[in-house]
Design a protein around this motif. Structure first.
Motif, short mmCIF file in Angstrom:
data_model
loop_
_atom_site.label_atom_id
_atom_site.label_comp_id
_atom_site.label_asym_id
_atom_site.label_seq_id
_atom_site.Cartn_x
_atom_site.Cartn_y
_atom_site.Cartn_z
N ARG A 1 86.22 63.77 72.36
CA ARG A 1 85.92 65.17 72.70
C ARG A 1 85.38 65.96 71.50
O ARG A 1 84.38 66.66 71.62
N PRO A 2 86.02 65.88 70.33
CA PRO A 2 85.44 66.59 69.18
C PRO A 2 84.06 66.02 68.80
O PRO A 2 83.17 66.79 68.40
N LEU A 3 83.86 64.73 68.94
CA LEU A 3 82.55 64.16 68.62
C LEU A 3 81.49 64.65 69.60
O LEU A 3 80.34 64.88 69.22
N GLU A 4 81.87 64.82 70.86
CA GLU A 4 80.94 65.39 71.85
C GLU A 4 80.57 66.82 71.48
O GLU A 4 79.41 67.24 71.60
N THR A 5 81.55 67.58 71.00
CA THR A 5 81.30 68.96 70.55
C THR A 5 80.33 68.96 69.37
O THR A 5 79.39 69.76 69.33
N SER B 1 76.82 68.04 70.55
CA SER B 1 76.21 69.18 71.24
C SER B 1 75.70 70.21 70.23
O SER B 1 74.59 70.75 70.38
N ALA B 2 76.48 70.48 69.20
CA ALA B 2 76.06 71.42 68.15
C ALA B 2 74.83 70.89 67.41
O ALA B 2 73.89 71.65 67.11
N ALA B 3 74.81 69.61 67.13
CA ALA B 3 73.65 69.02 66.45
C ALA B 3 72.41 69.12 67.33
O ALA B 3 71.30 69.39 66.83
N SER B 4 72.57 68.96 68.63
CA SER B 4 71.43 69.11 69.56
C SER B 4 70.91 70.54 69.56
O SER B 4 69.69 70.77 69.59
N ARG B 5 71.82 71.51 69.54
CA ARG B 5 71.40 72.92 69.49
C ARG B 5 70.64 73.22 68.19
O ARG B 5 69.62 73.90 68.21
N ILE B 6 71.14 72.68 67.09
CA ILE B 6 70.47 72.88 65.81
C ILE B 6 69.08 72.23 65.85
O ILE B 6 68.09 72.80 65.38
N HIS C 1 83.25 75.23 66.49
CA HIS C 1 84.65 75.66 66.39
C HIS C 1 85.57 74.46 66.54
O HIS C 1 86.03 74.15 67.63
N LEU C 2 85.82 73.78 65.45
CA LEU C 2 86.79 72.67 65.43
C LEU C 2 87.68 72.87 64.23
O LEU C 2 87.23 72.82 63.10
N ALA D 1 82.78 68.70 60.99
CA ALA D 1 82.48 69.97 61.65
C ALA D 1 82.19 71.06 60.62
O ALA D 1 81.25 71.85 60.77
N SER D 2 82.99 71.11 59.57
CA SER D 2 82.77 72.10 58.51
C SER D 2 81.43 71.87 57.83
O SER D 2 80.67 72.82 57.57
N SER D 3 81.09 70.62 57.55
CA SER D 3 79.80 70.30 56.93
C SER D 3 78.65 70.68 57.85
O SER D 3 77.61 71.19 57.39
N LEU D 4 78.80 70.44 59.14
CA LEU D 4 77.75 70.80 60.10
C LEU D 4 77.57 72.32 60.15
O LEU D 4 76.43 72.81 60.23
N ASN D 5 78.67 73.07 60.06
CA ASN D 5 78.57 74.53 60.03
C ASN D 5 77.85 75.01 58.77
O ASN D 5 77.01 75.91 58.83
N HIS D 6 78.17 74.41 57.60
CA HIS D 6 77.48 74.77 56.36
C HIS D 6 76.00 74.44 56.46
O HIS D 6 75.14 75.22 56.03
N MET D 7 75.70 73.28 57.00
CA MET D 7 74.31 72.87 57.16
C MET D 7 73.59 73.84 58.11
O MET D 7 72.46 74.26 57.84
N ARG D 8 74.22 74.20 59.21
CA ARG D 8 73.63 75.14 60.18
C ARG D 8 73.33 76.47 59.50
O ARG D 8 72.23 77.02 59.64
N GLY D 9 74.30 76.96 58.73
CA GLY D 9 74.10 78.24 58.03
C GLY D 9 72.98 78.14 56.99
O GLY D 9 72.16 79.05 56.86
N GLY D 10 72.96 77.03 56.26
CA GLY D 10 71.91 76.85 55.25
C GLY D 10 70.52 76.76 55.85
O GLY D 10 69.57 77.37 55.35
N ILE D 11 70.40 76.03 56.96
CA ILE D 11 69.10 75.91 57.63
C ILE D 11 68.68 77.27 58.19
O ILE D 11 67.50 77.67 58.09
#
Length: 182
Positions: free
Chosen positions: A129-133, A136-141, A151-152, A162-172
């Motif tokens: 379930r967290p990997l699916e989340t 999904s976030a990576a697809s949106r990005i 939000h994990l 998840a934290s790294s993906l959020n930092h990457m999202r913010g940086g991009i």
């Protein structure tokens, strides 16, 4: 000096051992029951299946009134007396305890299997379930949507991802804003 061997003694021994008890003597005419916990028909069946001689402890399986019995023939006294104690019980009775144990073990095995499967499903869901989340976030990005954070709140590797993906999202998102300003 001795004591009288009768049905009462046989019954007392049965209570102590949980086995059928028969005292029999063997002479030139064959076996004759002296005392027993069996009824007359069973006594006749027992005597008809006795071995001709019993000079030593003998273990055997015999049919008593149509039921297989495990028996131990124990010679008593001197060889001239040819008196024996026959301790026996139905094989069905002997195996009944093992059947209960077998049933218990089967129930425990099935219960263990069900609990193992339930535990495996719970662990798998806790990971997928967290990997699916995250997927999904990576697809949106990938589609250019940087607005929704992941939000994990976990303290394991998936939480770090998840934290790294959020930092990457913010940086991009910041870089894209700077590029659009130029």
């Amino acid at each position: 000096m001795g004591f009288a061997v009768d049905d009462t003694v046989a019954s007392d021994l049965r209570q102590l051992t949980g086995l059928q008890v028969t005292f029999a003597s063997n002479d030139e005419h064959g076996w004759r029951v002296l005392a027993s916990t069996l009824d007359a028909g069973q006594q006749a069946s027992l005597v008809s299946h006795m071995p001709a001689r019993t000079d030593a402890l003998t273990r055997l399986v015999m049919s008593v009134a149509g039921a297989d019995h495990q028996a131990m023939v124990i010679p008593l006294g001197a060889q001239e007396s040819r008196i024996a104690a026959i301790l026996h019980r139905s094989l069905a009775d002997a195996f009944a305890a093992f059947e209960r144990l077998r049933y218990t073990l089967i129930v425990l095995a099935i219960l263990s299997l069900v609990l193992s499967i339930a535990g495996s499903v719970a662990v798998a869901r806790n990971i997928t379930r967290p990997l699916e989340t995250l997927a999904s976030a990576a697809s949106r990005i990938d589609l250019g949507d940087y607005s929704a954070p992941v939000h994990l709140q976990r303290a394991d590797e998936i939480g770090v991802l998840a934290s790294s993906l959020n930092h990457m999202r913010g940086g991009i998102a910041d870089r894209e804003k700077r590029i659009l300003k130029l």
